[in-house]
Design an enzyme around this catalytic site. Structure first.
Site, PDB file in Angstrom:
ATOM      1  N   ALA A 282       0.849  -1.207   0.000  1.00  0.00           N
ATOM      2  CA  ALA A 282       0.000   0.000   0.000  1.00  0.00           C
ATOM      3  C   ALA A 282       0.877   1.247   0.000  1.00  0.00           C
ATOM      4  O   ALA A 282       0.574   2.237   0.657  1.00  0.00           O
ATOM      5  CB  ALA A 282      -0.926  -0.020   1.212  1.00  0.00           C
ATOM      6  N   GLY A 283       1.977   1.181  -0.729  1.00  0.00           N
ATOM      7  CA  GLY A 283       2.863   2.337  -0.829  1.00  0.00           C
ATOM      8  C   GLY A 283       2.405   3.290  -1.918  1.00  0.00           C
ATOM      9  O   GLY A 283       1.201   3.485  -2.114  1.00  0.00           O
ATOM     10  N   GLN A 284       3.393   3.855  -2.622  1.00  0.00           N
ATOM     11  CA  GLN A 284       3.074   4.862  -3.642  1.00  0.00           C
ATOM     12  C   GLN A 284       2.223   4.281  -4.770  1.00  0.00           C
ATOM     13  O   GLN A 284       1.210   4.862  -5.158  1.00  0.00           O
ATOM     14  CB  GLN A 284       4.371   5.426  -4.236  1.00  0.00           C
TER      15      GLN A 284
ATOM     16  N   ASP B 123      -0.847  -4.390   3.601  1.00  0.00           N
ATOM     17  CA  ASP B 123       0.558  -3.995   3.775  1.00  0.00           C
ATOM     18  C   ASP B 123       1.001  -4.494   5.143  1.00  0.00           C
ATOM     19  O   ASP B 123       0.167  -4.728   6.032  1.00  0.00           O
ATOM     20  CB  ASP B 123       0.704  -2.471   3.700  1.00  0.00           C
TER      21      ASP B 123
ATOM     22  N   ARG C 171      13.716   1.589  -5.864  1.00  0.00           N
ATOM     23  CA  ARG C 171      15.120   2.016  -5.885  1.00  0.00           C
ATOM     24  C   ARG C 171      15.257   3.505  -5.577  1.00  0.00           C
ATOM     25  O   ARG C 171      14.297   4.258  -5.677  1.00  0.00           O
ATOM     26  CB  ARG C 171      15.772   1.681  -7.221  1.00  0.00           C
TER      27      ARG C 171
ATOM     28  N   ARG D 175      17.605  -1.523 -10.797  1.00  0.00           N
ATOM     29  CA  ARG D 175      16.502  -2.376 -10.339  1.00  0.00           C
ATOM     30  C   ARG D 175      17.058  -3.660  -9.737  1.00  0.00           C
ATOM     31  O   ARG D 175      16.511  -4.212  -8.790  1.00  0.00           O
ATOM     32  CB  ARG D 175      15.575  -2.705 -11.515  1.00  0.00           C
TER      33      ARG D 175
ATOM     34  N   ARG E 231       5.620   5.013 -22.103  1.00  0.00           N
ATOM     35  CA  ARG E 231       6.672   6.050 -22.095  1.00  0.00           C
ATOM     36  C   ARG E 231       7.138   6.331 -23.515  1.00  0.00           C
ATOM     37  O   ARG E 231       7.288   7.492 -23.918  1.00  0.00           O
ATOM     38  CB  ARG E 231       7.847   5.589 -21.226  1.00  0.00           C
TER      39      ARG E 231
ATOM     40  N   HIS F 121      12.584  -5.910 -18.214  1.00  0.00           N
ATOM     41  CA  HIS F 121      12.350  -4.532 -17.771  1.00  0.00           C
ATOM     42  C   HIS F 121      13.627  -4.026 -17.112  1.00  0.00           C
ATOM     43  O   HIS F 121      13.768  -4.033 -15.908  1.00  0.00           O
ATOM     44  CB  HIS F 121      11.185  -4.517 -16.785  1.00  0.00           C
TER      45      HIS F 121
HETATM   46  P1  A3D Z   1       6.760   1.944  -1.820  1.00  0.00           P
HETATM   47  O1  A3D Z   1       6.029   3.232  -1.846  1.00  0.00           O
HETATM   48  O2  A3D Z   1       7.979   1.833  -0.970  1.00  0.00           O
HETATM   49  O3  A3D Z   1       5.706   0.806  -1.406  1.00  0.00           O
HETATM   50  C1  A3D Z   1       6.085  -0.509  -1.130  1.00  0.00           C
HETATM   51  C2  A3D Z   1       5.199  -1.004   0.004  1.00  0.00           C
HETATM   52  O4  A3D Z   1       5.491  -2.387   0.198  1.00  0.00           O
HETATM   53  C3  A3D Z   1       5.461  -0.293   1.348  1.00  0.00           C
HETATM   54  O5  A3D Z   1       4.250   0.288   1.819  1.00  0.00           O
HETATM   55  C4  A3D Z   1       5.936  -1.425   2.277  1.00  0.00           C
HETATM   56  O6  A3D Z   1       5.480  -1.292   3.612  1.00  0.00           O
HETATM   57  C5  A3D Z   1       5.310  -2.637   1.592  1.00  0.00           C
HETATM   58  N1  A3D Z   1       5.951  -3.902   1.948  1.00  0.00           N
HETATM   59  C6  A3D Z   1       7.260  -4.158   2.173  1.00  0.00           C
HETATM   60  N2  A3D Z   1       7.420  -5.458   2.486  1.00  0.00           N
HETATM   61  C7  A3D Z   1       6.189  -6.023   2.436  1.00  0.00           C
HETATM   62  C8  A3D Z   1       5.695  -7.342   2.655  1.00  0.00           C
HETATM   63  N3  A3D Z   1       6.520  -8.344   2.996  1.00  0.00           N
HETATM   64  N4  A3D Z   1       4.370  -7.561   2.509  1.00  0.00           N
HETATM   65  C9  A3D Z   1       3.532  -6.552   2.168  1.00  0.00           C
HETATM   66  N5  A3D Z   1       3.934  -5.291   1.967  1.00  0.00           N
HETATM   67  C10 A3D Z   1       5.249  -5.031   2.096  1.00  0.00           C
HETATM   68  O7  A3D Z   1       7.186   1.502  -3.303  1.00  0.00           O
HETATM   69  P2  A3D Z   1       6.407   1.786  -4.681  1.00  0.00           P
HETATM   70  O8  A3D Z   1       4.967   1.537  -4.488  1.00  0.00           O
HETATM   71  O9  A3D Z   1       6.890   3.079  -5.240  1.00  0.00           O
HETATM   72  O10 A3D Z   1       7.061   0.637  -5.593  1.00  0.00           O
HETATM   73  C11 A3D Z   1       6.784  -0.714  -5.331  1.00  0.00           C
HETATM   74  C12 A3D Z   1       7.641  -1.635  -6.186  1.00  0.00           C
HETATM   75  O11 A3D Z   1       7.329  -1.427  -7.570  1.00  0.00           O
HETATM   76  C13 A3D Z   1       9.167  -1.423  -6.064  1.00  0.00           C
HETATM   77  O12 A3D Z   1       9.826  -2.670  -6.031  1.00  0.00           O
HETATM   78  C14 A3D Z   1       9.517  -0.672  -7.348  1.00  0.00           C
HETATM   79  O13 A3D Z   1      10.852  -0.882  -7.757  1.00  0.00           O
HETATM   80  C15 A3D Z   1       8.541  -1.314  -8.312  1.00  0.00           C
HETATM   81  N6  A3D Z   1       8.281  -0.561  -9.544  1.00  0.00           N
HETATM   82  C16 A3D Z   1       8.173  -1.279 -10.695  1.00  0.00           C
HETATM   83  C17 A3D Z   1       7.906  -0.643 -11.886  1.00  0.00           C
HETATM   84  C18 A3D Z   1       7.785  -1.436 -13.142  1.00  0.00           C
HETATM   85  O14 A3D Z   1       7.570  -0.888 -14.190  1.00  0.00           O
HETATM   86  C19 A3D Z   1       7.937  -2.883 -13.096  1.00  0.00           C
HETATM   87  C20 A3D Z   1       7.755   0.752 -11.914  1.00  0.00           C
HETATM   88  C21 A3D Z   1       7.864   1.463 -10.726  1.00  0.00           C
HETATM   89  C22 A3D Z   1       8.127   0.788  -9.530  1.00  0.00           C
END
Ligand code: A3D
Length: 320
Positions: A11-13, A34, A83, A89, A152, A176
């Site tokens: 439930a992050g960004q 989360d 990251r 990545r 993009r 990716h």
């Molecule tokens: P972020 O806002 O940090 O959210 C991640 C959430 O995961 C946080 O709220 C954490 O508390 C939660 N979390 C951590 N460990 C666990 C667990 N064991 N069980 C459940 N929840 C957990 O990150 P984000 O939302 O910005 O990005 C999430 C992921 O997407 C990252 O790995 C990024 O690298 C990836 N991402 C991928 C793309 C692609 O195009 C594939 C693009 C952008 C980001």
């Protein structure tokens, strides 16, 4: 008929943005899961309170208990860490592999019939690990990357040609990462392939090459600007496009990190390929023909993905 149930693991960004989009589009009732106490509950309540103004009917629940995702039709996984500037990545592999184990088991035990979309990086290796840990059928576990990378590419092309993004189609295949393969021959403006547009004088080969490189660096460009995390609006929209294709049996042709066993000369690997998404999940992997330079780029990308999968196996030897 009951509304579909959409479980968002993380439930992050991105997770918060997914929840908002799913509610606004009325794709179903949303459960935000989360490990962080209060975050999914707070975001779910905040989004629910936007309902009266927006006028949507969707239930929103935040939770730290996997039991609440029971029977979900779709699970979108963003759990893990993103990251920071200077990180690739691939630097996330060790931490996020452990996260995929707990998430995979949570889905296996509570939502084994779901269509699972993984977003956590490094994407191609994490979706493979998630499928292994969850044990769900390969056609029901898929990674989101190609839709975002193609979006993009389409955005940059629409700026270059000064035409609507609606009329620009584009294809990005492979892993990716830095080796992703934007395919200019299969990318078009109003049906006209990009190499023809170069011949027509709409752009130059140098400018097109620069757009291809900007697409490859698209994630890093945003990480560099944000400094505290990675992109989240466009990644969320891309995953919602895939979830909608499944829930509405749209048979969309979308590039996704899918299990490939036979097509494109590959034997058993998750990597970005053109797919058809409908009610059956990944209903088809489209076996397109690549020319020699495209094949070389694709092979390089496949090699990079295989390297990450081997790194996962070295960390956890329970992975086959
Ligand atoms: P972020 O806002 O940090 O959210 C991640 C959430 O995961 C946080 O709220 C954490 O508390 C939660 N979390 C951590 N460990 C666990 C667990 N064991 N069980 C459940 N929840 C957990 O990150 P984000 O939302 O910005 O990005 C999430 C992921 O997407 C990252 O790995 C990024 O690298 C990836 N991402 C991928 C793309 C692609 O195009 C594939 C693009 C952008 C980001």
């Amino acid at each position: 008929m009951a509304r579909p149930k959409i479980a968002l693991i993380g439930a992050g960004q991105i997770g918060g943005t997914l929840a908002h989009l799913a509610a606004i589009k009325e794709l179903g009732d949303v459960v935000l899961f989360d490990i962080a106490d209060g975050v999914p509950q707070g975001k779910a309540l905040d989004i629910a309170e936007s309902g009266p103004s927006e006028g949507f009917d969707a239930g929103l629940k935040g939770t730290n208990d996997y039991a609440d995702i029971a029977g979900a039709d779709v699970c979108i996984v963003t759990a893990g860490v993103p990251r920071k500037p200077g990180m690739s990545r691939d630097d996330l592999l060790g931490i996020n592999l452990k996260v995929m184990k707990s998430v995979g088991e949570g889905i296996r035990d509570n939502a084994p019939n779901a269509f699972v979309i993984c977003i956590t990086n490094p994407l191609d290796a994490m979706v493979w690990a998630l499928q292994q840990y969850s044990g769900l059928p390969a056609e029901k576990v898929v990674g989101m990357a190609g839709v975002l990378d193609s979006a993009r590419f389409r955005h940059f092309l629409s700026l270059e040609f000064n035409v609507s993004m609606k009329d620009v189609t584009a294809f990005v295949l492979g892993g990716h990462g830095d080796t992703m393969v934007p395919l200019t021959r299969y990318s078009t403006v109003g049906g006209i392939p990009l190499p023809d547009l170069v011949h027509m004088g709409w752009t130059t080969q140098d400018k097109l090459d620069a757009i291809v490189q900007r697409t490859r660096d698209g994630g890093a460009e945003i990480v560099g600007l944000l400094k505290t995390g990675s992109a989240f609006y466009a990644p969320a929209t891309s995953a919602i496009e895939m979830a909608e294709a499944y829930l509405k049996d749209q048979k969309r042709l979308l590039p996704c990190a899918a299990w490939v066993d036979g097509a494109l000369g590959l034997k058993g690997l998750y990597v970005g390929v053109p797919t058809v998404i409908g009610a059956g999940g990944i209903e088809r992997v489209v076996d397109i023909k690549l020319d020699k330079p495209e094949q070389e780029m694709f092979d390089k990308s496949v090699g990079a993905v295989r390297g990450l999968v081997e790194a996962c196996k070295a960390i956890d030897n329970s992975l086959a």
